[in-house]
Design a protein around this motif. Structure first.
Motif, PDB file in Angstrom:
ATOM      1  N   GLN A  65       0.803  -1.221   0.000  1.00 42.05           N
ATOM      2  CA  GLN A  65       0.000   0.000   0.000  1.00 42.05           C
ATOM      3  C   GLN A  65       0.842   1.280   0.000  1.00 42.05           C
ATOM      4  O   GLN A  65       0.405   2.318   0.460  1.00 42.05           O
ATOM      5  CB  GLN A  65      -0.991   0.001   1.168  1.00 42.05           C
ATOM      6  CG  GLN A  65      -1.980  -1.139   1.096  1.00 42.05           C
ATOM      7  CD  GLN A  65      -3.023  -1.084   2.193  1.00 42.05           C
ATOM      8  OE1 GLN A  65      -3.439  -0.008   2.590  1.00 42.05           O
ATOM      9  NE2 GLN A  65      -3.450  -2.238   2.673  1.00 42.05           N
ATOM     10  N   ASP A  66       2.072   1.170  -0.517  1.00 43.62           N
ATOM     11  CA  ASP A  66       2.871   2.386  -0.673  1.00 43.62           C
ATOM     12  C   ASP A  66       2.560   3.051  -2.017  1.00 43.62           C
ATOM     13  O   ASP A  66       3.044   4.128  -2.311  1.00 43.62           O
ATOM     14  CB  ASP A  66       4.372   2.112  -0.513  1.00 43.62           C
ATOM     15  CG  ASP A  66       4.877   1.003  -1.416  1.00 43.62           C
ATOM     16  OD1 ASP A  66       4.061   0.348  -2.089  1.00 43.62           O
ATOM     17  OD2 ASP A  66       6.099   0.783  -1.447  1.00 43.62           O
ATOM     18  N   ALA A  67       1.729   2.395  -2.809  1.00 38.08           N
ATOM     19  CA  ALA A  67       1.212   2.960  -4.057  1.00 38.08           C
ATOM     20  C   ALA A  67      -0.301   2.741  -4.043  1.00 38.08           C
ATOM     21  O   ALA A  67      -0.814   1.977  -3.234  1.00 38.08           O
ATOM     22  CB  ALA A  67       1.829   2.239  -5.259  1.00 38.08           C
ATOM     23  N   GLN A  68      -0.983   3.387  -4.965  1.00 39.92           N
ATOM     24  CA  GLN A  68      -2.417   3.158  -5.064  1.00 39.92           C
ATOM     25  C   GLN A  68      -2.642   1.771  -5.677  1.00 39.92           C
ATOM     26  O   GLN A  68      -1.842   1.295  -6.482  1.00 39.92           O
ATOM     27  CB  GLN A  68      -3.065   4.219  -5.942  1.00 39.92           C
ATOM     28  CG  GLN A  68      -3.052   5.592  -5.323  1.00 39.92           C
ATOM     29  CD  GLN A  68      -3.763   6.598  -6.210  1.00 39.92           C
ATOM     30  OE1 GLN A  68      -4.575   6.246  -7.050  1.00 39.92           O
ATOM     31  NE2 GLN A  68      -3.439   7.863  -6.009  1.00 39.92           N
ATOM     32  N   LEU A  69      -3.739   1.148  -5.312  1.00 40.99           N
ATOM     33  CA  LEU A  69      -4.036  -0.199  -5.789  1.00 40.99           C
ATOM     34  C   LEU A  69      -4.116  -0.255  -7.310  1.00 40.99           C
ATOM     35  O   LEU A  69      -3.521  -1.132  -7.938  1.00 40.99           O
ATOM     36  CB  LEU A  69      -5.338  -0.712  -5.159  1.00 40.99           C
ATOM     37  CG  LEU A  69      -5.743  -2.130  -5.540  1.00 40.99           C
ATOM     38  CD1 LEU A  69      -4.680  -3.142  -5.130  1.00 40.99           C
ATOM     39  CD2 LEU A  69      -7.082  -2.481  -4.893  1.00 40.99           C
ATOM     40  N   TYR A  70      -4.820   0.690  -7.926  1.00 38.12           N
ATOM     41  CA  TYR A  70      -4.952   0.619  -9.387  1.00 38.12           C
ATOM     42  C   TYR A  70      -3.602   0.824 -10.062  1.00 38.12           C
ATOM     43  O   TYR A  70      -3.335   0.250 -11.116  1.00 38.12           O
ATOM     44  CB  TYR A  70      -6.012   1.590  -9.916  1.00 38.12           C
ATOM     45  CG  TYR A  70      -5.571   2.998 -10.134  1.00 38.12           C
ATOM     46  CD1 TYR A  70      -5.710   3.943  -9.149  1.00 38.12           C
ATOM     47  CD2 TYR A  70      -5.014   3.390 -11.343  1.00 38.12           C
ATOM     48  CE1 TYR A  70      -5.308   5.245  -9.342  1.00 38.12           C
ATOM     49  CE2 TYR A  70      -4.599   4.695 -11.548  1.00 38.12           C
ATOM     50  CZ  TYR A  70      -4.742   5.606 -10.548  1.00 38.12           C
ATOM     51  OH  TYR A  70      -4.328   6.891 -10.743  1.00 38.12           O
ATOM     52  N   THR A  71      -2.720   1.620  -9.469  1.00 38.97           N
ATOM     53  CA  THR A  71      -1.383   1.816 -10.021  1.00 38.97           C
ATOM     54  C   THR A  71      -0.622   0.500 -10.011  1.00 38.97           C
ATOM     55  O   THR A  71       0.040   0.136 -10.986  1.00 38.97           O
ATOM     56  CB  THR A  71      -0.612   2.878  -9.198  1.00 38.97           C
ATOM     57  OG1 THR A  71      -1.349   4.093  -9.205  1.00 38.97           O
ATOM     58  CG2 THR A  71       0.768   3.120  -9.746  1.00 38.97           C
ATOM     59  N   TRP A  72      -0.738  -0.223  -8.918  1.00 37.19           N
ATOM     60  CA  TRP A  72      -0.074  -1.516  -8.773  1.00 37.19           C
ATOM     61  C   TRP A  72      -0.624  -2.515  -9.803  1.00 37.19           C
ATOM     62  O   TRP A  72       0.139  -3.235 -10.450  1.00 37.19           O
ATOM     63  CB  TRP A  72      -0.279  -2.009  -7.335  1.00 37.19           C
ATOM     64  CG  TRP A  72       0.349  -3.312  -7.001  1.00 37.19           C
ATOM     65  CD1 TRP A  72       1.686  -3.581  -6.858  1.00 37.19           C
ATOM     66  CD2 TRP A  72      -0.335  -4.543  -6.727  1.00 37.19           C
ATOM     67  NE1 TRP A  72       1.857  -4.888  -6.517  1.00 37.19           N
ATOM     68  CE2 TRP A  72       0.637  -5.502  -6.429  1.00 37.19           C
ATOM     69  CE3 TRP A  72      -1.681  -4.900  -6.707  1.00 37.19           C
ATOM     70  CZ2 TRP A  72       0.311  -6.824  -6.115  1.00 37.19           C
ATOM     71  CZ3 TRP A  72      -2.013  -6.209  -6.389  1.00 37.19           C
ATOM     72  CH2 TRP A  72      -1.019  -7.155  -6.097  1.00 37.19           C
TER      73      TRP A  72
END
Length: 179
Positions: A65-72
């Motif tokens: 969760q250090d990035a947004q989920l959709y980005t991942w």
């Protein structure tokens, strides 16, 4: 449902399947079209979309969760596309131009790909771009992502992305003017 809530539900074994089904419903269409714009063929895009969500399922509990989920998820989809296109080239010993020609033929023969003449010409022009440049163009133009979001997905600086997008636009303009 917000991503944070989906992740919380996924963390609970009792609601894991429900949360994952909701995640698929939320992102499947976006991911499918992101992939489809790269690989053109519906069957390939469908298979790759499934592969993406299999990877998401296997790795979601380790998502930091250090990035947004959709980005991942977009990052996973992007890597799947690049791997697929690379393996296709290697498998058939095709240079980039031959893969572009094959995909262009699919655009011409596919009943699923419609649009007016300029849209078809744009699709053909995109196939002449290097894979990463095409990804940047698709994410910015079609998916309407901000450079910062694309940067998080591709791990590339905003400045490099802006330059890549600008070059892609110039190449597309040149291709479209040729006729």
């Amino acid at each position: 449902m917000e991503d944070k809530e989906l992740l919380e539900k996924f963390a609970n074994p009792d609601s894991r399947n429900l949360a994952f089904n909701q995640l698929i419903r939320k992102y499947q269409q976006k991911i499918y079209w992101h992939i489809r714009k790269m690989v053109i063929d519906h069957d390939d895009a469908d298979d790759l979309t499934q592969e993406v969500f299999i990877k998401v399922w296997k790795n979601l509990e380790n998502f930091r969760q250090d990035a947004q989920l959709y980005t991942w998820i977009y990052r996973i989809a992007t890597n799947e596309c690049l791997t697929f296109l690379s393996s296709k080239r290697k498998k058939f010993f095709l240079p980039l131009n031959d893969v572009a020609a094959e995909l262009t033929e699919k655009i011409d023969s596919s009943p699923d790909i419609g649009g007016d003449e300029i849209q078809l010409k744009l699709q053909k022009a995109l196939l002449r771009l290097p894979d990463k440049q095409r990804l940047v163009f698709n994410m910015k133009y079609y998916d309407e992502l901000k450079y910062e979001e694309i940067s998080a997905i591709l791990g590339t600086s905003v400045g490099a992305l802006k330059a890549s997008y600008h070059l892609a636009v110039k190449k597309i303009e040149e291709f479209i003017k040729q006729d």
